[in-house]
Write a protein that holds these residues in place. Structure first.
Motif, PDB file in Angstrom:
ATOM      1  N   ALA A  51       0.827  -1.214   0.000  1.00 33.87           N
ATOM      2  CA  ALA A  51       0.000   0.000   0.000  1.00 33.87           C
ATOM      3  C   ALA A  51       0.860   1.262   0.000  1.00 33.87           C
ATOM      4  O   ALA A  51       0.557   2.229  -0.714  1.00 33.87           O
ATOM      5  CB  ALA A  51      -0.940  -0.004   1.201  1.00 33.87           C
ATOM      6  N   ASP A  52       1.934   1.255   0.760  1.00 34.95           N
ATOM      7  CA  ASP A  52       2.831   2.415   0.790  1.00 34.95           C
ATOM      8  C   ASP A  52       3.479   2.648  -0.577  1.00 34.95           C
ATOM      9  O   ASP A  52       3.559   3.788  -1.044  1.00 34.95           O
ATOM     10  CB  ASP A  52       3.930   2.225   1.840  1.00 34.95           C
ATOM     11  CG  ASP A  52       3.446   2.406   3.261  1.00 34.95           C
ATOM     12  OD1 ASP A  52       2.248   2.687   3.471  1.00 34.95           O
ATOM     13  OD2 ASP A  52       4.285   2.254   4.181  1.00 34.95           O
ATOM     14  N   VAL A  53       3.951   1.580  -1.206  1.00 35.24           N
ATOM     15  CA  VAL A  53       4.578   1.715  -2.528  1.00 35.24           C
ATOM     16  C   VAL A  53       3.546   2.186  -3.548  1.00 35.24           C
ATOM     17  O   VAL A  53       3.833   3.039  -4.389  1.00 35.24           O
ATOM     18  CB  VAL A  53       5.259   0.397  -2.958  1.00 35.24           C
ATOM     19  CG1 VAL A  53       5.745   0.468  -4.402  1.00 35.24           C
ATOM     20  CG2 VAL A  53       6.429   0.072  -2.024  1.00 35.24           C
ATOM     21  N   LEU A  54       2.332   1.665  -3.470  1.00 33.78           N
ATOM     22  CA  LEU A  54       1.269   2.101  -4.372  1.00 33.78           C
ATOM     23  C   LEU A  54       0.990   3.595  -4.197  1.00 33.78           C
ATOM     24  O   LEU A  54       0.814   4.320  -5.183  1.00 33.78           O
ATOM     25  CB  LEU A  54       0.003   1.282  -4.137  1.00 33.78           C
ATOM     26  CG  LEU A  54      -1.169   1.576  -5.068  1.00 33.78           C
ATOM     27  CD1 LEU A  54      -0.827   1.244  -6.513  1.00 33.78           C
ATOM     28  CD2 LEU A  54      -2.406   0.794  -4.621  1.00 33.78           C
ATOM     29  N   ASP A  55       0.972   4.070  -2.966  1.00 33.96           N
ATOM     30  CA  ASP A  55       0.761   5.503  -2.714  1.00 33.96           C
ATOM     31  C   ASP A  55       1.845   6.347  -3.366  1.00 33.96           C
ATOM     32  O   ASP A  55       1.560   7.415  -3.923  1.00 33.96           O
ATOM     33  CB  ASP A  55       0.705   5.787  -1.211  1.00 33.96           C
ATOM     34  CG  ASP A  55      -0.609   5.360  -0.576  1.00 33.96           C
ATOM     35  OD1 ASP A  55      -1.596   5.131  -1.314  1.00 33.96           O
ATOM     36  OD2 ASP A  55      -0.641   5.242   0.667  1.00 33.96           O
ATOM     37  N   ILE A  56       3.082   5.905  -3.306  1.00 39.10           N
ATOM     38  CA  ILE A  56       4.181   6.630  -3.950  1.00 39.10           C
ATOM     39  C   ILE A  56       3.961   6.664  -5.460  1.00 39.10           C
ATOM     40  O   ILE A  56       4.151   7.699  -6.107  1.00 39.10           O
ATOM     41  CB  ILE A  56       5.541   5.986  -3.606  1.00 39.10           C
ATOM     42  CG1 ILE A  56       5.857   6.179  -2.119  1.00 39.10           C
ATOM     43  CG2 ILE A  56       6.654   6.561  -4.487  1.00 39.10           C
ATOM     44  CD1 ILE A  56       7.023   5.347  -1.608  1.00 39.10           C
ATOM     45  N   CYS A  57       3.522   5.546  -6.025  1.00 35.82           N
ATOM     46  CA  CYS A  57       3.336   5.445  -7.479  1.00 35.82           C
ATOM     47  C   CYS A  57       2.190   6.303  -7.992  1.00 35.82           C
ATOM     48  O   CYS A  57       2.186   6.705  -9.152  1.00 35.82           O
ATOM     49  CB  CYS A  57       3.107   3.992  -7.878  1.00 35.82           C
ATOM     50  SG  CYS A  57       4.534   2.949  -7.589  1.00 35.82           S
ATOM     51  N   ARG A  58       1.229   6.593  -7.176  1.00 35.86           N
ATOM     52  CA  ARG A  58       0.070   7.358  -7.632  1.00 35.86           C
ATOM     53  C   ARG A  58       0.095   8.819  -7.203  1.00 35.86           C
ATOM     54  O   ARG A  58      -0.865   9.552  -7.402  1.00 35.86           O
ATOM     55  CB  ARG A  58      -1.228   6.686  -7.193  1.00 35.86           C
ATOM     56  CG  ARG A  58      -1.441   6.652  -5.713  1.00 35.86           C
ATOM     57  CD  ARG A  58      -2.659   5.818  -5.334  1.00 35.86           C
ATOM     58  NE  ARG A  58      -3.194   6.258  -4.060  1.00 35.86           N
ATOM     59  CZ  ARG A  58      -4.275   6.988  -3.897  1.00 35.86           C
ATOM     60  NH1 ARG A  58      -4.984   7.365  -4.931  1.00 35.86           N
ATOM     61  NH2 ARG A  58      -4.684   7.338  -2.698  1.00 35.86           N
ATOM     62  N   GLU A  59       1.221   9.271  -6.653  1.00 34.71           N
ATOM     63  CA  GLU A  59       1.336  10.658  -6.194  1.00 34.71           C
ATOM     64  C   GLU A  59       1.143  11.679  -7.310  1.00 34.71           C
ATOM     65  O   GLU A  59       0.530  12.715  -7.096  1.00 34.71           O
ATOM     66  CB  GLU A  59       2.711  10.898  -5.550  1.00 34.71           C
ATOM     67  CG  GLU A  59       2.834  10.370  -4.156  1.00 34.71           C
ATOM     68  CD  GLU A  59       4.233  10.564  -3.580  1.00 34.71           C
ATOM     69  OE1 GLU A  59       5.154  10.989  -4.321  1.00 34.71           O
ATOM     70  OE2 GLU A  59       4.409  10.283  -2.394  1.00 34.71           O
ATOM     71  N   HIS A  60       1.675  11.408  -8.490  1.00 36.54           N
ATOM     72  CA  HIS A  60       1.582  12.364  -9.596  1.00 36.54           C
ATOM     73  C   HIS A  60       0.138  12.437 -10.080  1.00 36.54           C
ATOM     74  O   HIS A  60      -0.517  11.409 -10.269  1.00 36.54           O
ATOM     75  CB  HIS A  60       2.518  11.957 -10.731  1.00 36.54           C
ATOM     76  CG  HIS A  60       2.752  13.052 -11.710  1.00 36.54           C
ATOM     77  ND1 HIS A  60       1.853  13.347 -12.703  1.00 36.54           N
ATOM     78  CD2 HIS A  60       3.767  13.937 -11.831  1.00 36.54           C
ATOM     79  CE1 HIS A  60       2.307  14.364 -13.412  1.00 36.54           C
ATOM     80  NE2 HIS A  60       3.482  14.743 -12.901  1.00 36.54           N
ATOM     81  N   SER A  61      -0.342  13.625 -10.303  1.00 37.93           N
ATOM     82  CA  SER A  61      -1.754  13.825 -10.656  1.00 37.93           C
ATOM     83  C   SER A  61      -2.151  13.213 -11.992  1.00 37.93           C
ATOM     84  O   SER A  61      -3.330  12.963 -12.231  1.00 37.93           O
ATOM     85  CB  SER A  61      -2.075  15.326 -10.670  1.00 37.93           C
ATOM     86  OG  SER A  61      -1.285  15.981 -11.656  1.00 37.93           O
ATOM     87  N   SER A  62      -1.206  12.930 -12.867  1.00 32.10           N
ATOM     88  CA  SER A  62      -1.556  12.381 -14.176  1.00 32.10           C
ATOM     89  C   SER A  62      -1.682  10.854 -14.188  1.00 32.10           C
ATOM     90  O   SER A  62      -2.115  10.281 -15.188  1.00 32.10           O
ATOM     91  CB  SER A  62      -0.535  12.817 -15.232  1.00 32.10           C
ATOM     92  OG  SER A  62       0.714  12.230 -14.985  1.00 32.10           O
ATOM     93  N   VAL A  63      -1.358  10.194 -13.089  1.00 36.01           N
ATOM     94  CA  VAL A  63      -1.451   8.730 -13.045  1.00 36.01           C
ATOM     95  C   VAL A  63      -2.914   8.309 -13.083  1.00 36.01           C
ATOM     96  O   VAL A  63      -3.723   8.759 -12.280  1.00 36.01           O
ATOM     97  CB  VAL A  63      -0.751   8.162 -11.788  1.00 36.01           C
ATOM     98  CG1 VAL A  63      -1.018   6.681 -11.629  1.00 36.01           C
ATOM     99  CG2 VAL A  63       0.741   8.445 -11.842  1.00 36.01           C
TER     100      VAL A  63
END
Length: 118
Positions: free
Chosen positions: A79-91
């Motif tokens: 879940a933490d890694v997923l949060d990092i991956c989705r930080e950018h608004s364009s994801v």
């Protein structure tokens, strides 16, 4: 709209993962696979790095978080890694799978996957 798909494959790191005493005292290997989707129209038209998703920056954040962290559950780490991956608004979509090799006696690994979709 053209969707770019970035795949980060078999990122091998070490971290403290697990709730057993030996797992809490000794780092273990984890293998991380990430897939990130984002609209690429602007970046392939402009050929400007500022218009693209910076996968190197994402990877550095993941490495830092995983190697510096302590996790009882694989679910929390994923879940933490997923949060990092989705930080950018364009994801628009992100998938993360993390394997914990040798977690079970007769299995190569145990893995857990989570997905985000906007």
């Amino acid at each position: 709209m053209s969707q770019a798909i970035i795949k980060i494959t078999n990122l091998r790191l070490r971290t403290f993962i697990g709730f057993n005493l030996d797992e809490r005292q000794k780092q273990q290997d984890v293998v991380i696979n990430i897939e990130i989707h984002y609209p690429a129209d602007k970046s392939f038209q402009s050929d400007d790095v500022a218009d693209a998703l910076n996968y190197k920056l994402i990877t550095k954040k993941v490495i830092s978080h995983v190697e510096e962290g302590r996790f009882l559950l694989l679910e929390k780490l994923v879940a933490d890694v997923l949060d990092i991956c989705r930080e950018h608004s364009s994801v628009t979509l992100a998938r993360v799978t993390i394997d914990k090799p040798h977690a079970l006696r007769f299995a190569d690994s145990v893995s857990l996957s989570l997905e985000y979709q906007s």
